[in-house]
Design a protein around this motif. Structure first.
Motif, short mmCIF file in Angstrom:
data_model
loop_
_atom_site.label_atom_id
_atom_site.label_comp_id
_atom_site.label_asym_id
_atom_site.label_seq_id
_atom_site.Cartn_x
_atom_site.Cartn_y
_atom_site.Cartn_z
N LYS A 187 0.83 -1.21 0.00
CA LYS A 187 0.00 0.00 0.00
C LYS A 187 0.86 1.25 0.00
CE LYS A 187 -3.75 2.24 2.57
NZ LYS A 187 -4.62 2.16 3.77
N SER A 188 1.91 1.27 0.85
CA SER A 188 2.76 2.47 0.93
C SER A 188 3.56 2.68 -0.36
CB SER A 188 3.71 2.36 2.13
OG SER A 188 4.63 1.30 1.95
N LEU A 189 3.82 1.60 -1.11
CA LEU A 189 4.55 1.71 -2.37
C LEU A 189 3.63 1.99 -3.55
CD1 LEU A 189 7.04 -1.30 -1.98
CD2 LEU A 189 7.56 1.12 -1.69
N GLY A 190 2.33 2.08 -3.29
CA GLY A 190 1.37 2.30 -4.37
C GLY A 190 1.27 1.12 -5.30
N CYS A 191 1.40 -0.10 -4.74
CA CYS A 191 1.43 -1.32 -5.56
C CYS A 191 0.24 -2.22 -5.27
CB CYS A 191 2.73 -2.09 -5.30
SG CYS A 191 4.20 -1.26 -5.96
N GLY A 192 -0.82 -1.68 -4.74
CA GLY A 192 -2.00 -2.50 -4.48
C GLY A 192 -1.88 -3.23 -3.16
N ARG A 193 -2.30 -4.49 -3.18
CA ARG A 193 -2.27 -5.31 -1.97
C ARG A 193 -1.28 -6.45 -2.16
NH1 ARG A 193 -4.78 -10.12 -2.56
NH2 ARG A 193 -5.86 -10.44 -4.55
N ALA A 194 -0.89 -7.08 -1.03
CA ALA A 194 -0.01 -8.23 -1.10
C ALA A 194 -0.81 -9.46 -1.49
CB ALA A 194 0.68 -8.45 0.25
N VAL A 195 -0.23 -10.29 -2.34
CA VAL A 195 -0.89 -11.54 -2.72
C VAL A 195 -0.08 -12.70 -2.15
CG1 VAL A 195 -1.82 -10.56 -4.83
CG2 VAL A 195 0.40 -11.70 -4.90
N PRO A 196 -0.75 -13.83 -1.85
CA PRO A 196 -0.02 -14.98 -1.31
C PRO A 196 1.04 -15.45 -2.29
CG PRO A 196 -2.39 -15.28 -1.09
CD PRO A 196 -2.19 -14.08 -1.98
N THR A 197 2.17 -15.86 -1.75
CA THR A 197 3.24 -16.36 -2.61
C THR A 197 3.99 -17.45 -1.88
OG1 THR A 197 5.24 -15.76 -3.85
CG2 THR A 197 4.89 -14.63 -1.77
N ASN A 198 4.54 -18.38 -2.63
CA ASN A 198 5.32 -19.46 -2.03
C ASN A 198 6.63 -18.88 -1.54
OD1 ASN A 198 3.31 -21.09 -2.96
ND2 ASN A 198 4.45 -21.84 -4.73
N GLN A 199 7.06 -19.31 -0.34
CA GLN A 199 8.37 -18.90 0.17
C GLN A 199 9.35 -20.05 -0.05
OE1 GLN A 199 9.62 -16.16 1.42
NE2 GLN A 199 7.79 -14.92 1.35
N PHE A 200 10.08 -20.03 -1.16
CA PHE A 200 11.10 -21.05 -1.33
C PHE A 200 12.42 -20.36 -1.66
CE2 PHE A 200 8.95 -20.66 -5.47
CZ PHE A 200 10.02 -20.39 -6.31
N GLN A 201 13.50 -21.05 -1.32
CA GLN A 201 14.82 -20.46 -1.44
C GLN A 201 15.31 -20.53 -2.88
OE1 GLN A 201 17.59 -22.02 1.31
NE2 GLN A 201 19.12 -20.48 0.94
N GLY A 202 15.96 -19.50 -3.32
CA GLY A 202 16.52 -19.47 -4.66
C GLY A 202 17.29 -18.18 -4.83
N SER A 203 18.13 -18.12 -5.84
CA SER A 203 18.98 -16.94 -6.00
C SER A 203 18.16 -15.69 -6.24
CB SER A 203 19.95 -17.17 -7.17
OG SER A 203 19.23 -17.43 -8.36
#
Length: 1116
Positions: A642-658
């Protein structure tokens, strides 16, 4: 006979029970020494005497030797009265001097010889036996000396029991036996090199000296006989724990230890307690205080370092530390250690298997009331000895608890100090009672009941506590709650974090500036801005506490009525880092009038690495880095988007990668009720070792970064569906587009109307991840408002055809040259030449896979005068257009001329053979993916080879990295080059076989089974139904034979399993077009018999056996 043998067998192998009457024993009795006195014999459960008839020196030698008393002393034989009516068992002995026992000498028998004198002989042997205890007075190993210069010895523990021990204790004036000792408590250092004597008292009564039980010397004896008599007086010194060899002298009386009041021998005291020699004593009303020469204390060690209240148990004697071994170790001994060290109750003790070569105590046994482990019974030696284990204890006072990685001192991740290490606690089975105990121990009240469930603390790193915690409501310390039960490490483990009632958090209204606030117990307060208390030192402390550097300027602002002032004032030092560690001072009179404000030198800026998606990135002091993901919450993600003017956060997978990790600079950041922007948070910096979160940093995808597309092709509003997610377009699974509402949203976002069909994808798969699930609520109009999930598992990918679907084609005899048409559905419309330049031509030729642009021209519309209602111009398209449809514009001029386009890169379609073989485009094979018979017909017609008979596939090596063409054709395409195509790896390459490549033959000349060659091999045919005469005649003609002969053969009724049927209908005129591919099951072989065929045709062969049989019968 058999019975007798059996009885004999039983008799031989049955054990012999020695009856009491079988026991025989010879002793010398009547004097203090067991080696002088009357000669008495025990036989038949009765003591008796030996008569002196025939008595001589040989007799005396046997007596002294058999009693283990050495040799007779010359001129020492005397006489003494025997009791009236006493029994004389042996008399008239004729000894040679070499016998082992007196009754082995020649004699008339037991009690046979009449002996009437009332006197008997006395004898004195050379040995002077002294029996003592090797240890302490009235306790130790049973030792003897013989006084004749031979090595001292020990009695063996075989046959050593209460009767024998009572006899010994009584003879030493030590009462009775209290305990038969099996452990090596009393040194026994000289035992291995000493003589060893077996004893045998069983079945003999009225003994008064243990030497009378001496049986024989032993070479196999392992342990000495040992005893603690009731007369043994255990002693100890009760001091302050720093020296077990100094303190008030106490003696054990029953289950208690009482002060010693009588002074006796101080040196004996110190020696008995293994404390060296006597140094000093002091007599007072409390008893006798004794100081011995040795300084002895219990030491706990973690590795080689001394530790407090846990560790391997050692004894330090005069500065030298040695291990306590683990044989027989129990919780009772461990409890003594914890109490002696002032460490509270025992939590855990274990012997640890480990080779020890510096042991000082083993087989330790305590009653439980000793003042020191040193005063327990034990095997001990001043010289180090070996053992196979040492002992380890954990006492309650070694356990501590803390809350870490939070802005306040009364909140954070719970860590318990156990065995010297701070360890996390598993959230499973954690209770509110546990939380309340932690808060009480830290003087933070109890757990805050209404704490924000969204608040998360860094998971930290390191081990989890291996034992369970289960607190009662009354527990005051976490150590009171420790259980011995191990905690399961199976499954995912999450560290516990709590917030206590008394937690206080300082915050600033803006990033590192603004009014100074304090949040406490769900309420917001403001720091007083009074000039008497708000100063540079206090402001610097606030800035440091917020990780904002120093205060660059301070001020105050009048208090609004609704804002409540914090009712504490502080005085901080120049290096203070927390407001709440400063001294409280008296509140000034204007305390409630204003609110403190400050500008700090630092500043925080929180953003995402890819504008509206990516790793959370915190910049401060010229450095940027991430935040540990284990402390991140969806609430913070929403606030950031919201503060970045990018809408809302959407669910995302948290997996490790570069692409999903950056260096973590911060373990966590924490909001208050006043936080509207993450730049205002309290930031918890990463530790120096940077082990927390192991590079798994917070990652956010905002809804405004999500877009959809139907992948650009020569078609409009039809194609592969892709979703822009985390900066890359990902394909979508068919399951994710199961809902019509979801499909409609995607089509509408493309300006393509509603969704019409869900179709298969066409094109190479380039991404391992894909969109696996899309859930859109009924009121959603945009896909980025839906819940979207990613997956790495395989699925069937989807495309869409929308109601606004249309495509472009060049219609002519060539694949890449001709008038341009738009196909909106089932209709054709000519494309006007309006707006077309070389730019648009290049784009179109690329879309059609026709190479570079050649030329364009205007023509009169010949097929239709219906024009497409749009023109095309790419001038206003800023980016390089991905499809000619991006250049479509509303038409502005009358449309009268149709566009003719010629592209230079028309694909060259070939077959590897004449009218058959592997299909190639520009000399590169075509994959059989989606290939069907209609595509085969198209290729054969394009090659001038009429229809296709069939197509086949050839495997491609799995090791091949070469790419091949994949095609998808429409019904109206007449050239393979007009079809959509892409290049990718392939499993099987396609070959087609055309009608003009068909050849016929028969198994015999001009007749037999019909064979066909259409794919470079001869195959038999079967007939589906019946084969008309005209097709048989065609076969005969193709073989240059006369027409079909219908009267000279017997039809073949054999059914076969072939794969090439002849399926001719009324519509067929040429048998070559009747060849198909399929099953021949249930159908007959195709045969034809022409005039002029060979005589040995198949029908004759079949008739020959029949004819021969008839011939034979006729002759008979």
């Amino acid at each position: 006979m058999m019975l007798s043998l059996l009885l004999l067998f039983i008799a031989l192998f049955e054990p012999v029970n020695l009856q009491a009457g079988d026991v025989k024993q010879l002793i010398l009795k009547g004097q203090k020494q067991p080696c002088e006195g009357q000669v008495q014999v025990y036989y038949n459960n009765q003591w008796g005497f030996v008569g002196d008839t025939k008595w001589d020196e040989k007799t005396e030698e046997v007596v002294c030797r058999s009693t283990h008393c050495g040799k007779p002393v010359k001129n020492s034989t005397g006489i003494t009265f025997r009791p009236i009516d006493s029994k004389v068992w042996l008399n008239e002995l004729g000894c040679k001097g070499s016998e082992g026992h007196l009754w082995e000498c020649e004699n008339p028998g037991w009690g046979i010889s009449e002996y009437r004198p009332d006197t008997v002989k006395t004898i004195k042997c050379s040995r002077k036996i002294e029996i003592s205890l090797d240890g302490y007075k009235c306790a130790g190993a049973v030792r003897f000396t013989t006084g004749d210069g031979t090595t001292p010895g020990y009695f063996c523990d075989q046959n050593w029991a209460t009767k024998e021990a009572n006899l010994l204790c009584s003879s030493l004036n030590c009462g009775e036996s209290k305990e038969i000792v099996k452990q090596r408590w009393f040194g026994w250092k000289d035992f291995p090199k000493s003589n060893k004597m077996e004893i045998k008292c069983a079945g003999i009564s009225n003994l008064n000296n243990l030497w009378h039980c001496a049986n024989q010397e032993s070479a196999t004896c392992q342990n000495p006989a040992a005893v603690i008599c009731t007369g043994f007086q255990r002693l100890q010194l009760r001091g302050n724990g720093s020296n077990a060899c100094s303190g008030r002298l106490e003696q054990e009386e029953g289950d208690t230890w009482n002060p010693v009041r009588e002074e006796s021998s101080p040196d004996a005291w110190c020696k008995q307690m293994q404390c060296g020699t006597f140094r000093d004593k002091n007599v007072s009303g409390d008893g006798i205080n004794v100081a011995c020469s040795d300084k002895v204390k219990v030491v706990l060690k973690d590795g080689n370092k001394e530790s407090r209240c846990y560790g391997a148990v050692h004894i330090e004697v005069n500065g030298t530390s040695r291990s306590v071994c683990g044989s027989g170790w129990t919780e009772k001994e461990a409890g003594i250690v914890c109490r002696e060290k002032g460490c509270g109750r025992l939590l855990k003790t274990t012997p640890r298997s480990k080779f020890i070569n510096n042991g000082i105590m083993d087989n330790v046994r305590c009653s439980g009331s000793e003042s020191s482990l040193w005063h327990c019974l034990a095997k001990r030696d001043i010289e180090p000895f070996q053992c196979n284990s040492n002992v380890y204890v954990v006492c309650a006072d070694s356990v501590d608890v803390r809350l870490v990685d939070a802005p306040g001192s009364c909140a954070g991740r719970v860590e318990v100090k156990y065995e010297g290490k701070w360890q996390r606690v598993d959230k499973k089975s954690w209770t509110d009672s546990n939380s309340n105990t932690v808060c009480r121990q830290l003087q933070c009240g109890e757990k805050r009941q209404n704490s924000d469930s969204e608040e998360k603390f860094s998971q930290g790193s390191g081990d989890f506590l291996p034992v369970a915690i289960q607190c009662k409501q009354s527990a005051s310390k976490i150590a009171d709650c420790m259980k011995k039960d191990p905690v399961s490490s199976v499954g995912t483990r999450e560290a516990v974090g709590i917030t206590c009632e008394k937690d206080k958090v300082v915050f600033l209204q803006k990033s590192c500036s603004g009014m100074v606030g304090i949040e406490h117990n769900e309420k917001t307060y403001w720091l007083s801005g009074s000039n008497e208390t708000w100063n540079q030192s206090l402001a610097n402390t606030v800035c440091r506490q917020m990780s904002c550097g120093e205060a660059s300027s301070i001020n105050s602002t009048p208090r609004e009525k609704k804002k409540e002032i914090w009712q504490e004032s502080y005085k901080c030092l120049s290096n203070s880092t927390s407001l709440f560690q400063c001294d409280n001072v008296t509140q000034p009179s204007d305390h409630n009038d204003s609110i403190a404000t400050v500008n700090c030198t630092g500043k925080f800026q929180v953003s995402l690495t890819k504008t509206c998606w990516g790793n959370v990135n915190v910049c401060t002091g010229g450095k940027c880095g991430g935040v540990c993901s284990d402390s991140w919450t969806s609430k913070k993600a929403d606030m950031l988007c919201k503060s970045l003017g990018c809408g809302r956060a959407v669910p995302t997978n948290q997996f490790q990668g570069s692409e999903r990790s950056n260096i973590a600079m911060f373990k966590s950041l924490h909001t208050t009720k006043q936080t509207t922007d993450l730049n205002q948070c309290n930031f918890i910096s990463q530790s120096k070792d940077k082990t927390a979160c192991e590079q798994m940093t917070a990652y956010v995808v905002c809804s405004d970064s999500i877009k959809t597309q139907i992948k650009a092709t020569r078609d409009k509003c039809m194609g592969n569906v892709e979703v822009l997610h985390e900066g890359q377009y990902l394909p979508v699974c068919k399951e994710a587009l199961a809902a019509q509402e979801t499909r409609n949203i995607i089509c509408m976002e493309q300006g393509c109307g509603d969704a019409v069909n869900l179709i298969d994808t066409f094109g190479p798969e380039t991404q391992s991840s894909h969109i696996s699930n899309i859930q859109c609520a009924a009121d959603k109009k945009l896909l980025n408002e839906c819940d979207i999930k990613l997956a790495d598992t395989t699925c069937s990918l989807a495309g869409l055809q929308c109601s606004g679907y249309r495509k472009m084609e060049l219609i002519s005899e060539e694949a890449c040259s001709g008038p341009l048409f738009v196909y909106p559905g089932g209709k054709r419309s000519a494309v006007s030449v309006e707006g077309w330049t070389e730019t648009e031509g290049r784009r179109l030729c690329q879309d059609l896979k026709c190479g570079s642009f050649g030329y364009k021209k205007s023509i009169e519309p010949e097929i239709t005068d219906d024009f497409w209602n749009s023109s095309f111009s790419c001038k206003s398209v800023t980016d390089n257009p991905q499809s000619i449809w991006e250049c479509e514009k509303p038409s502005t001029a009358p449309q009268t001329k149709q566009l003719f386009i010629h592209c230079e890169g028309a694909p060259n379609v070939t077959l590897s053979g004449k009218c058959g073989g592997e299909v190639k485009i520009d000399n590169i094979g075509v994959c059989d993916t989606n290939w069907n018979i209609d595509y085969s017909h198209l290729v054969c017609q394009e090659m001038g080879c009429s229809n296709a008979v069939a197509h086949s596939s050839k495997e491609v090596s799995i090791l091949s990295s070469k790419e091949y063409h994949h095609v998808q054709c429409e019904q109206y395409h007449s050239k393979l080059g007009q079809c959509k195509r892409f290049k990718a790896k392939c499993n099987r390459l396609v070959s087609v076989h055309c009608v003009k490549n068909v050849k016929f033959n028969t198994t015999q000349k001009c007749g037999g089974q019909i064979q066909v060659d259409y794919r470079n091999q001869w195959e038999n045919l079967c007939v589906v139904g019946s084969l008309q005469e005209k097709f048989k005649t065609q076969v005969c003609e193709k073989l240059d034979c006369e027409r079909q002969n219908t009267s000279s053969h017997i039809p073949n009724s054999q059914q076969v399993r072939l794969k090439t049927p002849l399926k001719c209908t009324e519509a067929h005129e040429d048998i070559a077009y009747c060849i198909t591919q399929g099953s021949c099951e249930g159908n007959k072989l195709a045969e034809v018999y022409c005039k002029g065929r060979a005589a040995n045709h198949s029908s004759v062969k079949r008739l020959l056996p029949f004819l021969l049989q008839n011939h034979t019968m006729d002759r008979q």
